[in-house]
Design a protein around this motif. Sequence first.
Motif, PDB file in Angstrom:
ATOM      1  N   PHE A  63       3.429   5.477  -8.563  1.00 25.31           N
ATOM      2  CA  PHE A  63       2.883   6.623  -9.078  1.00 25.31           C
ATOM      3  C   PHE A  63       3.121   7.439 -10.026  1.00 25.31           C
ATOM      4  CE2 PHE A  63       4.611   6.957  -3.694  1.00 25.31           C
ATOM      5  CZ  PHE A  63       3.032   6.260  -3.772  1.00 25.31           C
ATOM      6  N   LYS A 111       4.493  13.202  -5.660  1.00 25.18           N
ATOM      7  CA  LYS A 111       5.193  11.602  -4.819  1.00 25.18           C
ATOM      8  C   LYS A 111       6.018  10.920  -5.752  1.00 25.18           C
ATOM      9  CE  LYS A 111       0.750  11.325  -2.087  1.00 25.18           C
ATOM     10  NZ  LYS A 111      -0.652  10.129  -1.976  1.00 25.18           N
ATOM     11  N   HIS A 157       3.861   5.864   2.641  1.00 24.89           N
ATOM     12  CA  HIS A 157       4.028   7.503   1.831  1.00 24.89           C
ATOM     13  C   HIS A 157       2.797   8.405   3.033  1.00 24.89           C
ATOM     14  CE1 HIS A 157       4.627  11.194   0.026  1.00 24.89           C
ATOM     15  NE2 HIS A 157       3.375  11.319   0.453  1.00 24.89           N
ATOM     16  N   GLU A 158       2.467   8.066   3.779  1.00 23.00           N
ATOM     17  CA  GLU A 158       2.224   9.241   4.750  1.00 23.00           C
ATOM     18  C   GLU A 158       2.475   8.466   5.934  1.00 23.00           C
ATOM     19  OE1 GLU A 158      -2.454   8.114   5.542  1.00 23.00           O
ATOM     20  OE2 GLU A 158      -3.400   8.544   3.593  1.00 23.00           O
ATOM     21  N   ASP A 206       0.974  -0.989  -0.274  1.00 22.82           N
ATOM     22  CA  ASP A 206      -0.040   0.312   0.565  1.00 22.82           C
ATOM     23  C   ASP A 206       1.553   1.131  -0.218  1.00 22.82           C
ATOM     24  OD1 ASP A 206      -1.635   1.711   0.323  1.00 22.82           O
ATOM     25  OD2 ASP A 206      -3.116   0.947   2.010  1.00 22.82           O
ATOM     26  N   TYR A 207       1.262   0.949  -1.248  1.00 22.60           N
ATOM     27  CA  TYR A 207       2.248   3.000  -1.762  1.00 22.60           C
ATOM     28  C   TYR A 207       1.809   4.041  -0.956  1.00 22.60           C
ATOM     29  CZ  TYR A 207       4.756  -0.841  -4.961  1.00 22.60           C
ATOM     30  OH  TYR A 207       4.902  -2.183  -4.522  1.00 22.60           O
ATOM     31  N   ASN A 208       0.263   4.222  -1.229  1.00 25.23           N
ATOM     32  CA  ASN A 208       0.186   4.852   0.181  1.00 25.23           C
ATOM     33  C   ASN A 208       0.171   5.808   1.258  1.00 25.23           C
ATOM     34  OD1 ASN A 208      -1.268   7.991  -2.846  1.00 25.23           O
ATOM     35  ND2 ASN A 208      -2.459   4.999  -2.847  1.00 25.23           N
ATOM     36  N   LYS A 209      -0.428   4.417   2.089  1.00 27.48           N
ATOM     37  CA  LYS A 209      -0.394   4.709   3.675  1.00 27.48           C
ATOM     38  C   LYS A 209       1.143   4.923   3.473  1.00 27.48           C
ATOM     39  CE  LYS A 209      -4.392   4.375   5.365  1.00 27.48           C
ATOM     40  NZ  LYS A 209      -4.531   5.019   6.599  1.00 27.48           N
ATOM     41  N   ASN A 228      -0.153  11.970  -7.609  1.00 25.80           N
ATOM     42  CA  ASN A 228       0.503  11.371  -7.755  1.00 25.80           C
ATOM     43  C   ASN A 228       2.365  11.541  -8.248  1.00 25.80           C
ATOM     44  OD1 ASN A 228      -0.819   8.420  -7.213  1.00 25.80           O
ATOM     45  ND2 ASN A 228      -2.071   9.656  -7.345  1.00 25.80           N
TER      46      ASN A 228
END
Length: 425
Positions: A308, A331, A274-275, A269-272, A328
């Motif tokens: 991304f 990122k 990143h967060e 889960d690349y978005n998570k 995206n």
Amino acid sequence: MNKSNKLYLKALNKYQSGYIDEAIDICEESISTNMKNRASLNLKGLLYYLKGDIDSANAIWKLNYEVNDDGVSKKYLQSLKEDEKKLTLYANAIGLIKELNIKEALEILMECKESDYNCINVDNAIATCYIKLGKYEKATEYVNKVLKIDKKNDVALRNKKELIKYGIKRKKFENNPKIYRKIITVLVLLLLCFAIGKFGIPAIKKVALPSKNQVDKTEAVQEKKNVAVKKTEPAAKKADEDKKKAEVEKKKAEVFPYEEIKNSLQKSDYNKLHEYVSKWKNANLGINNRTILTQSEEVLKKDGVKYFYTKGKEYLMTSKGYSNAIDNLLKAYLYGKDNYLYEHIIYVLGSCYEGTGDNESAIKYYSEYDNRFSKGSYEAEVLYRLALIYKEVNLEKAKEYASKLINNYPNSQYSNSIIRNIIKK
């Protein structure tokens, strides 16, 4: 209908009327107004394709496919490998004509006719062969094929003049029969319906210079502001320090989400990730926590960049458009410094910002591309975009980029009349 599409239709009309070089110039103007205009990009590539300029056609279709994800350009690109072989065949045929091996040359040229690539030069060569064989009616047929596309073609006009000397009547040379134009019109309108771009690039607003009175008033107001700022600086500084302390205390109170990060790593889960990395990278962490956070950052650099970047390009093709694409791509930019996609990321970011009318950000990424990838595959396009953006706001900078484009890429499709006019100003 926006300006870019109007220019596309004008270019299309010129092409149908047999003025291929004028059509190319108008396509350039259309694309300079809106680089998202798929139809103009495809038409320009096709015109170069017919003229036999395979490098220019490839560059334009590659741009259209990579920036606009255009399916028509993708198909064109897939067929170019076979066309490269035909270029070799054509060169061999020309050598045979010089050696007066006409029949053998004609056989090879007929192989070249299996596609429309380089058709102007191929048809001219076939006409020359038939003239040398005394088959003037057949030669006339191929001269007409060229003149339908390029009325001003020197070789075709010389062959026409020679055929008239040999008794072919002038009325035989009909450059644009009505039936031909109807067929071409139907085909190209179908292409227009399928491929025409919908995005427009907002015009760059001119910067108005203030009058002397305005400058004086502005300076007076600014002086008052400076005094006010000096008075409030200590209070502002203290408030800023208090805010930072509060953030530190808040982080201390929070529990590092070790299991959540571990779960996000397993799920890719690349978005998570990143967060988590953005939030905790500057925190004072223990060895285990710092290790998994570093691992997360490495995963983002290795696999997240491509994710991304791909998502960014997908958003460009949807109604969600530039905003999500930029989110995206930024990122991808953050983690992509050592990734092979970095060159593409910077270029597409510049393109996206230009598409939103944020020319300041477009300049930032285009300039970075120019500095980092001066030999890159997008360099000519980047110099072209920088020259156009600066044209209305800083003519000297525009000339600088235009001159660099002309000097470094004299044979590029971007070294065109628009760029030469900037240099002349």
